[in-house]
Design an enzyme around this catalytic site. Sequence first.
Site, PDB file in Angstrom:
ATOM      1  N   CYS A  91       5.447   7.120   3.852  1.00 17.06           N
ATOM      2  CA  CYS A  91       4.326   6.252   3.426  1.00 17.06           C
ATOM      3  C   CYS A  91       3.695   6.767   2.138  1.00 17.06           C
ATOM      4  O   CYS A  91       2.835   6.118   1.552  1.00 17.06           O
ATOM      5  CB  CYS A  91       3.252   6.169   4.507  1.00 17.06           C
ATOM      6  SG  CYS A  91       3.855   5.527   6.054  1.00 17.06           S
TER       7      CYS A  91
ATOM      8  N   HIS B  54       0.843  -1.194   0.000  1.00 12.89           N
ATOM      9  CA  HIS B  54       0.000   0.000   0.000  1.00 12.89           C
ATOM     10  C   HIS B  54       0.881   1.248   0.000  1.00 12.89           C
ATOM     11  O   HIS B  54       2.095   1.154   0.168  1.00 12.89           O
ATOM     12  CB  HIS B  54      -0.981   0.020   1.176  1.00 12.89           C
ATOM     13  CG  HIS B  54      -0.368   0.309   2.524  1.00 12.89           C
ATOM     14  ND1 HIS B  54      -1.110   0.580   3.640  1.00 12.89           N
ATOM     15  CD2 HIS B  54       0.926   0.362   2.928  1.00 12.89           C
ATOM     16  CE1 HIS B  54      -0.315   0.790   4.669  1.00 12.89           C
ATOM     17  NE2 HIS B  54       0.917   0.663   4.270  1.00 12.89           N
TER      18      HIS B  54
ATOM     19  N   ASP C  37      -4.583 -10.861   0.338  1.00 12.80           N
ATOM     20  CA  ASP C  37      -3.245 -11.452   0.437  1.00 12.80           C
ATOM     21  C   ASP C  37      -2.495 -11.324  -0.892  1.00 12.80           C
ATOM     22  O   ASP C  37      -3.018 -11.677  -1.954  1.00 12.80           O
ATOM     23  CB  ASP C  37      -3.350 -12.930   0.823  1.00 12.80           C
ATOM     24  CG  ASP C  37      -1.982 -13.537   1.117  1.00 12.80           C
ATOM     25  OD1 ASP C  37      -1.130 -12.821   1.681  1.00 12.80           O
ATOM     26  OD2 ASP C  37      -1.769 -14.709   0.768  1.00 12.80           O
ATOM     27  N   HIS C  38      -1.279 -10.804  -0.798  1.00 11.71           N
ATOM     28  CA  HIS C  38      -0.446 -10.567  -1.997  1.00 11.71           C
ATOM     29  C   HIS C  38      -1.145  -9.658  -3.005  1.00 11.71           C
ATOM     30  O   HIS C  38      -1.081  -9.867  -4.213  1.00 11.71           O
ATOM     31  CB  HIS C  38       0.026 -11.888  -2.624  1.00 11.71           C
ATOM     32  CG  HIS C  38       1.087 -12.523  -1.771  1.00 11.71           C
ATOM     33  ND1 HIS C  38       0.798 -13.154  -0.586  1.00 11.71           N
ATOM     34  CD2 HIS C  38       2.438 -12.568  -1.898  1.00 11.71           C
ATOM     35  CE1 HIS C  38       1.911 -13.572  -0.030  1.00 11.71           C
ATOM     36  NE2 HIS C  38       2.936 -13.216  -0.798  1.00 11.71           N
TER      37      HIS C  38
ATOM     38  N   HIS D 118       4.820   0.240  -0.472  1.00  9.64           N
ATOM     39  CA  HIS D 118       5.663  -0.593   0.392  1.00  9.64           C
ATOM     40  C   HIS D 118       4.716  -1.636   0.982  1.00  9.64           C
ATOM     41  O   HIS D 118       3.508  -1.557   0.760  1.00  9.64           O
ATOM     42  CB  HIS D 118       6.323   0.260   1.491  1.00  9.64           C
ATOM     43  CG  HIS D 118       5.327   0.910   2.403  1.00  9.64           C
ATOM     44  ND1 HIS D 118       4.702   2.088   2.077  1.00  9.64           N
ATOM     45  CD2 HIS D 118       4.813   0.528   3.589  1.00  9.64           C
ATOM     46  CE1 HIS D 118       3.866   2.417   3.045  1.00  9.64           C
ATOM     47  NE2 HIS D 118       3.907   1.483   3.972  1.00  9.64           N
TER      48      HIS D 118
ATOM     49  N   GLU E 132      -0.419  -3.978  11.806  1.00  8.36           N
ATOM     50  CA  GLU E 132       0.370  -3.628  10.626  1.00  8.36           C
ATOM     51  C   GLU E 132       1.819  -4.050  10.857  1.00  8.36           C
ATOM     52  O   GLU E 132       2.539  -4.409   9.925  1.00  8.36           O
ATOM     53  CB  GLU E 132       0.287  -2.116  10.389  1.00  8.36           C
ATOM     54  CG  GLU E 132       0.984  -1.647   9.137  1.00  8.36           C
ATOM     55  CD  GLU E 132       0.870  -0.150   8.973  1.00  8.36           C
ATOM     56  OE1 GLU E 132      -0.169   0.306   8.465  1.00  8.36           O
ATOM     57  OE2 GLU E 132       1.815   0.569   9.377  1.00  8.36           O
TER      58      GLU E 132
ATOM     59  N   HIS F 221       3.527  -4.790   4.096  1.00 10.87           N
ATOM     60  CA  HIS F 221       3.530  -5.263   5.482  1.00 10.87           C
ATOM     61  C   HIS F 221       3.098  -6.722   5.527  1.00 10.87           C
ATOM     62  O   HIS F 221       2.359  -7.185   4.656  1.00 10.87           O
ATOM     63  CB  HIS F 221       2.542  -4.460   6.338  1.00 10.87           C
ATOM     64  CG  HIS F 221       2.881  -3.005   6.446  1.00 10.87           C
ATOM     65  ND1 HIS F 221       3.927  -2.534   7.208  1.00 10.87           N
ATOM     66  CD2 HIS F 221       2.318  -1.914   5.880  1.00 10.87           C
ATOM     67  CE1 HIS F 221       3.980  -1.210   7.106  1.00 10.87           C
ATOM     68  NE2 HIS F 221       3.013  -0.805   6.302  1.00 10.87           N
TER      69      HIS F 221
END
Lengths: 144, 144
Positions: B33, B14, B79-80, B39, B124, B41
């Site tokens: 950010c 994100h 996810d991913h 980037h 996070e 998490h």
Amino acid sequence: MKLSLTRRYHFAASHRLHTAKLSEDENKRVYGKCSNPYGHGHNYVVEVTVTGPVDPETGMIANLGQLDPFVQREVIEPFDQKFLNEEVAEFREQAATTENVCSEIFRRLKGFPLARLERVRVEETSKNSFEIETDVNTLDEVRA
Amino acid sequence: MIRITRKIEFSAAHFYHNPNFSAEENRRVFGKCNNPHGHGHNYVLEVTIAGEPDPTTGMVLDLKELKDILQTEVMERMDHRHLNHEVPELAGQIPTCENIAAVIWKLLEPKIKSGKLDRVRLYESPELFVDCTADATARDGARA
């Protein structure tokens, strides 16, 4: 639905459990090895929880760019790598138990202007933790 | 009442950007950010269901059922994935931990048929999490 945000911070400090209200023998009896006059230390973890509306412009309850420096200034800098009994004025008069440390951290953080402090939780070790919640009416710590 | 909690992990990318802000304002508010390349998490999601155990099965809800709901509603969506570009439920929102947790709450709440969704906790990182809980006033209203 209600949202809160929790951030974990760390500081390392030494303390000694001792109160002038008790005799030396009583201090030893009550606090045991924690009363060792040379002190001992912990890696403290402070969990700070804030709540409030999510700003639609930022998607945030509180911007960490503002929360982190506030906690840094109010708690981490004055407490980290210090002997709490001598170097934090509030613990010259009251025992530096983690109950009192938690309460003092709450007092220092409750003025955060950008969200409402909901809870402070302090881990003295991975096995002991202490927490204080905000009284929703007084915005002070919950007192029984 | 019993609370049961299931934990899953997902990894996603994100970045934070508000099209209403100037480039300079975006950098000031969101800091690093705001990097448009994004980037990522390793998010950890804890979902808590509250209820009374069924007298026959001894379960508040079948954890297999909860596992399947989390797979369909969260893993397959997030996810991913790149949360800014690939999750329609977050379209038009900044994918902060607050907004992601609120989206997950809204996705899960109608799917829980045994017990009630009690808390969505989204980490996070180990040092930052958001809790989403039922609004106390709404809950009181439902009870009355």
